[in-house]
Structures are given as C-alpha cells and as structure tokens.
Design an enzyme around this catalytic site. Structure first.
Site, PDB file in Angstrom:
ATOM      1  N   HIS A  48       0.884  -1.161   0.000  1.00  0.00           N
ATOM      2  CA  HIS A  48       0.000   0.000   0.000  1.00  0.00           C
ATOM      3  C   HIS A  48       0.928   1.218   0.000  1.00  0.00           C
ATOM      4  O   HIS A  48       2.066   1.132   0.478  1.00  0.00           O
ATOM      5  CB  HIS A  48      -0.880   0.017   1.248  1.00  0.00           C
ATOM      6  N   ASP A  51       2.244   1.647   3.368  1.00  0.00           N
ATOM      7  CA  ASP A  51       3.175   0.597   3.851  1.00  0.00           C
ATOM      8  C   ASP A  51       4.601   1.073   3.557  1.00  0.00           C
ATOM      9  O   ASP A  51       5.517   0.884   4.355  1.00  0.00           O
ATOM     10  CB  ASP A  51       2.983  -0.734   3.102  1.00  0.00           C
TER      11      ASP A  51
END
Ligand code: 3MF
Ligand code: MG
Length: 345
Positions: A48, A51
């Site tokens: 993501h 992330d």
C-alpha cells in the site's frame, strides 16, 4: 522447482486485531518482514502507499519520493523486487464515503492525490503496477449514489492516472461487497468493461483474489481464465474462503482443494508469469496464531501451491481428451479426485 515467482504484502503478517478484539501478536518492522519474506522464498513485495511511506498525508511530494527510495534500498538488501503499489483509500477520514466516487469533491481530489503519490512511489520502488482495491467505492444506502455516475467517476479517475504516467499500468482488484454493501466493480466482468471504457485499455487489467470471487458466488479459476482470455490478468491474490460470508483470507487451498488445484492448473496451462506476473498471496494468520508462528500461513500457502503445481504438471491431458470425447466426465472427475488424494492410477 516451481515455474512461478511469488509475492506477498506486509499486511499479510499482522498483529491479529479484528473488528471484535485487539491485537494478539506484536508488531514487526518492515525490514524484519522483508528479511523473512526472502528467507521463505518470496521474490517480490506488494505495497500500500503507506506501507512504503507511513504518514504519507503529512509529507511533501519530494519527502514521499525520498522515503520510497529508502525502502527500495531495503528491498535491494534482501534481493526482493516491488510488485505493485495500492493507494489505501479506505482508512482515511477523507474517504469515509468512498474515494474516486465520494459524494464530496475535495475527497475525490484527495483520492486522486493519493493515487498520483502511489504512482510516484511505484516509480521509486522500480515497478509499473498500481492496484486499486475499491474498498468503499459503492454504497451502503442504495438511494444515496447513482451507479451510473459512480461508474463514470471510476473510469475518469483511471484515465487521470494513465495520463499522469504514460507507462504505468492500473489493475483493479474486484470485490462484490465488504466493507460496503453494493460495490461498483464486483467481478472480473466489471473490470473488463471498465478497462474497455478507458483511454488505454491495454494498460488496465485485473487482480483476481480467490476469496473475492467466492464472495461473488463465482469460481476463482473461471474468473482467472476469463481475465487471461483478454490478456488482462496482471496479478492474483490467492487465498481461500469458506462460502459467502465475511472476507476470510484463509491459507490457499485449505477450504476447497479441488478449486485451488484448478486455479493453479489454469495459471500453468495458460503461461501465467511469462510476462513477469507474480503469483501473489493475500492470506491472514488466525487470531490464535502465536508470534513464533506468524509466518506459517505464508509458508503453508506456498507449500500447498507448489504441491498443487506438481499435480497440475502431472495432469494427464490425453486421458482428459479421451474422457471428453467419450462423454465420460464421471471418469475425468474421479481421475482428478484420485490425483488430488494421492491414489495411484
Ligand atoms: C481486501 C483485500 C486488500 C487488498 C489490498 C491490496 C487488504 O479484501 O484483499 O487487502 O488486496 O488492499 O489491494
Ligand atoms: Mg486482496
């Protein structure tokens, strides 16, 4: 020896919290996860946007790219590639009523800002794929949002991404529901239609997740095959799911081995991976799993995939053709069951 390359996301090793209770395991750093992913045999990591770049909303575009470059250094250290970046458009106060099809213009602009930043991050990480899991794109109240308008919003948002970067590819991960009631793009069929409506259909494809297909009442192997027929299976999220209920993200193959076998067989039969595609996992550990075992569901999913790949390699196509010719599908079904059960034949 597997013919495939494998990928996984950092969210697949998590602390065990769910909607009904707090964490049951400790948090693990991104670097520690990379180290273990490489040891377990993964080739690439899925991200993501946040992330890779935590607190992304508070950073400038240059700061975001600099942090992504740092993460690329960590990937290199463990010999891992980045597979894709997905804007996390469902956790933010801006996206409580959706991202690209939010009822508020400033929120739609925020969703695009995060998508453009995801493209910047992907470029720094050395990959060209953006995954869109359209979590809150749809409605909980059928009368609140026009599905016609919402569908046009999605096509327009993808066009903006294709224009922002002339070589980036966009990959929709369809899911029929959860966390919303009615999604706008629930199956591979929807993905193909949206792709065809964009300014560059060749750069818009799908990410088939086994559990999402099952939630739509469909067979994951057939969804895979449908997307492959149009050269639009850009990646997969393999896992398992026990029927039409909340999204479970179980270890690949643990609920329906024959269905899992057929997913592997369709991928193998049609040369999946020959254009660099990864076999991605999207699996969750059980809440009861201990810290010491928190990578076991990944190891088990890989082991089950590879065992099924070996069975698919042995699949007797001449026998299959004979059965089909003789209209003896009972024999073909029993052959497949014996192959899976390890009974000599
Ligand atoms: C939800 C999912 C997501 C997506 C991920 C990447 C959290 O059902 O499958 O996992 O796969 O956001 O797009
Ligand atoms: Mg997924």
């Amino acid at each position: 020896m597997s013919k495939f390359k494998f990928s996984v996301g950092p969210w697949n090793v998590h602390a065990g919290a769910d909607s009904y209770g707090p964490a049951t395991r400790s948090e693990i750093s991104l670097e520690e996860k990379f180290k273990r992913f490489a040891e377990i045999g993964f080739d690439a990591v899925q991200f993501h946007d946040d992330d890779a770049v935590p607190n992304i909303n508070d950073l400038t575009e240059e700061e975001i790219k600099a942090e992504a470059r740092r993460v690329k250094g960590l990937l290199d250290k463990y010999g891992l590639k980045a597979e894709f970046v997905a804007p996390r458009l469902w956790m933010d106060p801006h996206t409580i009523d959706g991202g690209f099809m939010s009822s508020r213009k400033e929120d739609r602009e925020f969703a695009l800002w995060r998508s453009f930043r995801s493209i910047d991050i992907a470029r720094e990480l050395g990959c060209d794929l953006i995954v869109l899991w359209l979590a809150r794109e749809g409605t909980l109240c059928a009368e609140s949002k026009s599905p016609v308008w919402a569908t046009h919003q999605l096509v327009e948002a993808i066009n903006r991404m294709l224009e922002y970067d002339k070589t980036i590819r966009v990959c929709i991960e369809p899911k029929p529901n959860e966390p919303i009631d009615r999604s706008i793009c629930g199956t591979m069929g929807h993905v193909m239609a949206v792709s065809a409506a964009t300014i560059d259909p060749a750069r818009v494809g799908g990410n088939l997740e086994s559990a999402h297909a099952i939630l739509a009442g469909l067979d994951p192997a057939h969804e895979i095959g449908f997307a492959m027929a149009f050269n639009k299976l850009f990646t997969v999220h393999l896992n398992d799911q026990n029927g039409i209920k909340y999204d479970q993200d179980k270890t690949f193959g643990v609920e329906n081995l024959r269905q899992a076998f057929n997913q592997v067989r369709v991928l193998l039969e049609n040369g999946y991976g020959s254009h660099g595609e990864y076999v991605g996992l999207d699996v969750k550990a059980m809440r009861t799993t201990t810290d010491a075992d928190c990578y076991k569901h990944l190891e088990n999913s890989l082991a089950i995939f590879k065992a099924l790949e070996a069975k698919a390699e042995r699949f007797d196509y001449a026998f299959r053709d004979k059965c089909v010719e003789n209209r003896d599908l009972e024999a073909l079904e029993m052959y497949t069951m014996k192959l899976l059960m390890g009974i000599d034949q």
